[in-house]
Design an enzyme around this catalytic site. Sequence first.
Site, PDB file in Angstrom:
ATOM      1  N   ASP A 105       0.829  -1.210   0.000  1.00 10.95           N
ATOM      2  CA  ASP A 105       0.000   0.000   0.000  1.00 10.95           C
ATOM      3  C   ASP A 105       0.858   1.252   0.000  1.00 10.95           C
ATOM      4  O   ASP A 105       1.699   1.452   0.883  1.00 10.95           O
ATOM      5  CB  ASP A 105      -0.895  -0.017   1.240  1.00 10.95           C
ATOM      6  CG  ASP A 105      -1.680   1.272   1.406  1.00 10.95           C
ATOM      7  OD1 ASP A 105      -2.582   1.512   0.577  1.00 10.95           O
ATOM      8  OD2 ASP A 105      -1.400   2.032   2.355  1.00 10.95           O
ATOM      9  N   TYR A 120       3.235   9.926   0.502  1.00 12.70           N
ATOM     10  CA  TYR A 120       4.098   9.328   1.521  1.00 12.70           C
ATOM     11  C   TYR A 120       5.545   9.733   1.291  1.00 12.70           C
ATOM     12  O   TYR A 120       6.117   9.491   0.226  1.00 12.70           O
ATOM     13  CB  TYR A 120       3.974   7.809   1.522  1.00 12.70           C
ATOM     14  CG  TYR A 120       2.656   7.286   2.062  1.00 12.70           C
ATOM     15  CD1 TYR A 120       1.766   8.105   2.762  1.00 12.70           C
ATOM     16  CD2 TYR A 120       2.287   5.960   1.875  1.00 12.70           C
ATOM     17  CE1 TYR A 120       0.571   7.623   3.256  1.00 12.70           C
ATOM     18  CE2 TYR A 120       1.088   5.457   2.371  1.00 12.70           C
ATOM     19  CZ  TYR A 120       0.229   6.298   3.055  1.00 12.70           C
ATOM     20  OH  TYR A 120      -0.958   5.811   3.547  1.00 12.70           O
ATOM     21  N   ARG A 130      -9.031  10.626   0.521  1.00 13.72           N
ATOM     22  CA  ARG A 130      -9.942  11.313   1.452  1.00 13.72           C
ATOM     23  C   ARG A 130     -11.152  11.833   0.680  1.00 13.72           C
ATOM     24  O   ARG A 130     -11.041  12.164  -0.504  1.00 13.72           O
ATOM     25  CB  ARG A 130      -9.241  12.496   2.132  1.00 13.72           C
ATOM     26  CG  ARG A 130      -8.157  12.124   3.128  1.00 13.72           C
ATOM     27  CD  ARG A 130      -8.745  11.797   4.475  1.00 13.72           C
ATOM     28  NE  ARG A 130      -7.730  11.422   5.458  1.00 13.72           N
ATOM     29  CZ  ARG A 130      -7.993  11.140   6.727  1.00 13.72           C
ATOM     30  NH1 ARG A 130      -9.245  11.201   7.168  1.00 13.72           N
ATOM     31  NH2 ARG A 130      -7.029  10.798   7.565  1.00 13.72           N
ATOM     32  N   SER A 143     -10.747   5.419   0.510  1.00 11.79           N
ATOM     33  CA  SER A 143     -10.157   5.414   1.845  1.00 11.79           C
ATOM     34  C   SER A 143     -10.861   6.471   2.672  1.00 11.79           C
ATOM     35  O   SER A 143     -11.158   7.562   2.162  1.00 11.79           O
ATOM     36  CB  SER A 143      -8.654   5.709   1.752  1.00 11.79           C
ATOM     37  OG  SER A 143      -8.038   5.668   3.022  1.00 11.79           O
ATOM     38  N   LEU A 183      -2.179  -1.035  14.586  1.00 12.79           N
ATOM     39  CA  LEU A 183      -1.430  -1.291  15.831  1.00 12.79           C
ATOM     40  C   LEU A 183      -1.579  -0.143  16.829  1.00 12.79           C
ATOM     41  O   LEU A 183      -0.897  -0.118  17.855  1.00 12.79           O
ATOM     42  CB  LEU A 183       0.040  -1.560  15.524  1.00 12.79           C
ATOM     43  CG  LEU A 183       0.308  -2.849  14.735  1.00 12.79           C
ATOM     44  CD1 LEU A 183       1.780  -2.983  14.401  1.00 12.79           C
ATOM     45  CD2 LEU A 183      -0.183  -4.072  15.502  1.00 12.79           C
TER      46      LEU A 183
END
Length: 320
Positions: free
Chosen positions: A57, A62, A134, A163, A236
């Site tokens: 992904d 990023y 978004r 997303s 996580l």
Amino acid sequence: MPAALPLRTHFIDASPLVYGCMALGGDWNGGPITEGDIAQAHAAIDAALDIGITLFDHADIYRRGKAEAVFGEVLRRNPSLRQRLRLQSKCGIRFADEHHVGRFDLSADWIEASVNGSLQRLGVERLDILLLHRPDALMEPAEIAHAFARLKAAGKVSHLGVSNMHAGQMRWLQSALGEPLVVNQLELSLAKLDAFDAGTTFNDPQAVSRPGAAAWAGTLEYAQQHGVQLQAWGSLAQGRFNDRAASPAAQAVHEIAEAHRTTPNAVLLAWLLRHPAGIQPVIGTGNADRIRACADATRITLSREEWYRLYVTARGQALP
């Protein structure tokens, strides 16, 4: 009993986990990637493949493009890797600059320019999945549908997903598309329970659900009904449960981990995997050893009682 896998999705990926590449590519300053960055990325990709992850992904933002660029350099040096993995990237977030505020942009021009940039940085001809990062307040489903159709016809994108969109936004967008949305990537974790609370406390006016939970009403159900693969970013919980003394929920995570002879992180992932929606947790660490340790999540299955113990304890209040 094996870990839950996606069952009714239009885009089937056999891996229960997804590797999120945001940690790759060095810092966020936009400078050049280094040999150290390339080595780290290669080690992370190998570790993910070693534990059965096949879906990687990305997003155009990023590391300001460096995550895709370093991944592309690894593929350039190791061309056979491309046949072993699937690539997913996201577009639609634009950073602030000297002339503009930060904004979301799902215009056709920006979607197509973003895809072309991602393909160039990754050094590939096609994205297996494109996600709209978004929900843009100015997005027009017909315009998005036309942009996707052009990209698909050109062989640049195979599938479209979203997303951070709720059920209503998916339904609205789907109304203009000629083929199904295949993915919705949401923030889902033991620390981010809004979408779960939306289905369990909606009919109790006395319940103090997390702020914003109502907005996600029907989102998990919509995905299951319409074959949309749910992916969980932030799975996580940013390390919130690492210290067993931090909260009653952290204590429960550690106790269940000990009972299964595994790690707390594996329990956090197994909690998501246990859900009938076949949620794919996205793991984003850049450390190869930590990536390999996540494989334990696919080897354990939480009982119904363990799942609810974690859910209720993390909520901090009983269910209605």
